[in-house]
Design an enzyme around this catalytic site. Structure first.
Site, PDB file in Angstrom:
ATOM      1  N   GLN A   1       0.921  -1.272   0.028  1.00 51.11           N
ATOM      2  CA  GLN A   1      -0.045  -0.086   0.091  1.00 51.11           C
ATOM      3  C   GLN A   1       0.894   1.169   0.075  1.00 51.11           C
ATOM      4  O   GLN A   1       1.518   1.517   0.882  1.00 51.11           O
ATOM      5  CB  GLN A   1      -1.116   0.107   1.061  1.00 51.11           C
TER       6      GLN A   1
ATOM      7  N   TYR B   1      -6.283  10.938   3.694  1.00 50.97           N
ATOM      8  CA  TYR B   1      -5.213  11.352   3.438  1.00 50.97           C
ATOM      9  C   TYR B   1      -4.951  12.036   2.023  1.00 50.97           C
ATOM     10  O   TYR B   1      -5.856  12.700   1.801  1.00 50.97           O
ATOM     11  CB  TYR B   1      -4.175  10.032   3.424  1.00 50.97           C
TER      12      TYR B   1
ATOM     13  N   ARG C   1      -7.255   2.212  -3.076  1.00 54.86           N
ATOM     14  CA  ARG C   1      -7.963   2.221  -2.078  1.00 54.86           C
ATOM     15  C   ARG C   1      -8.931   3.536  -1.990  1.00 54.86           C
ATOM     16  O   ARG C   1      -8.132   4.493  -1.834  1.00 54.86           O
ATOM     17  CB  ARG C   1      -7.144   1.868  -0.592  1.00 54.86           C
TER      18      ARG C   1
ATOM     19  N   GLY D   1      -9.714  -6.470   8.765  1.00 55.34           N
ATOM     20  CA  GLY D   1      -8.372  -5.864   9.274  1.00 55.34           C
ATOM     21  C   GLY D   1      -8.354  -6.259  10.919  1.00 55.34           C
ATOM     22  O   GLY D   1      -7.617  -7.127  10.804  1.00 55.34           O
TER      23      GLY D   1
END
Length: 376
Positions: free
Chosen positions: A97, A184, A232, A332
């Site tokens: 990622q 982000y 993502r 997760g």
């Protein structure tokens, strides 16, 4: 055998099942380099059809957490190679990622104590980075208002994503996931209530709002190919001061159509409804909007796999896969305490409870010491 445990072809990469280990920041990397303990952690969980690594910063500027393994220095690439070799040795698949946190950082993490950078000039109110406190100790710290990137700096960051993707392939990863979610850098460009630019990367038109994201996608694809590239996204997410806005459906509808046209390997959606970070819980009222958008996005991805993460259990994952709404299901937090999660889900075995006090930082405790299931 049910649909969750059947093999899947991910753009030419064979997966043993449709269970995905979602990216999980653990802050366990000394000198920001993956080591033997990190390699063991991932190898323990490699029965997942696909592992998405913890976010790996593309540069020091893109880092928002201490002890986070990056992918921009030669020794970091070597560290990740140890991880990928370990995962592949036990038959697993893993993608990196690629991460730039933008404004969710702190001067104590940045070179020479610089301000974090962002599409925006707005401070992320209520957000937290993992840097150094006033006494010089690792701690959750409040990010300051960032420095807004100049127009001519953005091409450099696009190039850093492309180089990080090449570094990931060099390190042995099966592909990459561009981290376009969770408040982000990408969302700081895409959200019109955060992006206060006035240039061609502003939020005043859909083309401008999505320009940075599509430039990064195209640069990464040009470097490593669409079949090894995923992204993502977290529509309706509100982490790190991302306010809801009226154009969410339109924005992610247009973006997913553009992704579908480019034939990426996968889109990984995170449903943040009820998601908790620190003391902040994402408003579950966004759930209805997310579920409707899920159908739209799936329809825009004729040759791109759709992964969903966020509050899934086996029954819900299989229901969505069997209904054709998603292709793979990501888990997760359950993977933190259950290295053998796939077997536990498949056999209906009980799950270990994770110790939240060991989520970030530390050593083996709460990281590589969770036991596999043993029948009484």
């Amino acid at each position: 055998m049910t649909s969750l445990f059947t093999p899947f072809d991910l753009a030419g990469t064979p997966l043993r099942n449709r269970v995905v280990m979602a990216p999980l920041t653990r802050a366990r990397a000394p000198n920001d380099i993956a080591d033997e303990r990190i390699a063991l952690y991932y190898a323990q969980r490699a029965t997942a059809g696909l592992i998405v690594s913890e976010g790996t910063p593309i540069s020091q500027e893109g880092q928002g957490y201490l002890f986070n393994p990056g992918i921009f220095r030669p020794e970091q690439i070597e560290g990740w190679r140890l991880v990928t070799n370990s995962v592949h040795a036990v038959g697993g698949r893993i993608v990196a990622q690629l991460w730039h946190v933008g404004r969710v950082s702190h001067p104590t993490i940045q070179a020479d104590g610089r301000l974090p950078v962002s599409a925006s000039s707005k401070q992320p109110v209520g957000a937290q980075a993992f840097g150094l406190d006033d006494a010089g100790n690792p701690a959750l710290v409040a990010p300051p208002a960032p420095r807004q990137l100049a127009t001519d700096e953005i091409a450099r960051i696009v190039g850093e994503f492309a180089q990080a993707a090449a570094n990931a392939i060099d390190a042995g990863f099966d592909g990459v996931e561009i981290h376009g979610a969770n408040g982000y850098l990408f969302e700081q460009f895409m959200n019109p209530l955060v992006n206060d630019r006035t240039d061609q990367y502003s939020a005043d038109t859909m083309e401008n709002r999505l320009r940075f994201t599509l430039e990064v996608i195209d640069a990464v694809v040009a470097r490593i190919g669409a079949a090894r590239t995923g992204i993502r996204l977290s529509p309706y997410g509100q982490l790190f001061d991302m306010p809801l806005h009226d154009a969410i459906d339109e924005t992610y509808g247009v973006l997913s159509k553009a992704i579908g046209e480019r034939g990426l390997a996968f889109v990984h959606l995170m449903d943040q409804s009820g998601f908790k970070v620190g003391d902040v819980v994402v408003d579950p009222g966004a759930e209805g909007g997310f579920q409707g958008l899920l159908r739209t996005i799936k329809g825009n991805l004729p040759n791109t796999a759709l992964i969903l993460a966020g509050g899934l259990d086996r029954a819900r994952a299989e229901q969505l896969i069997d209904a054709g709404l998603i292709d793979l299901a990501a888990f997760g937090t359950p993977f933190i305490a259950n290295p053998d999660l796939v077997a536990r889900l498949q056999n209906g075995w009980p799950l270990n409870t994770p110790d939240r006090t060991t989520f970030y930082g530390g050593g083996a405790k709460g990281y590589t010491d969770y036991p596999a299931y043993a029948a009484a």
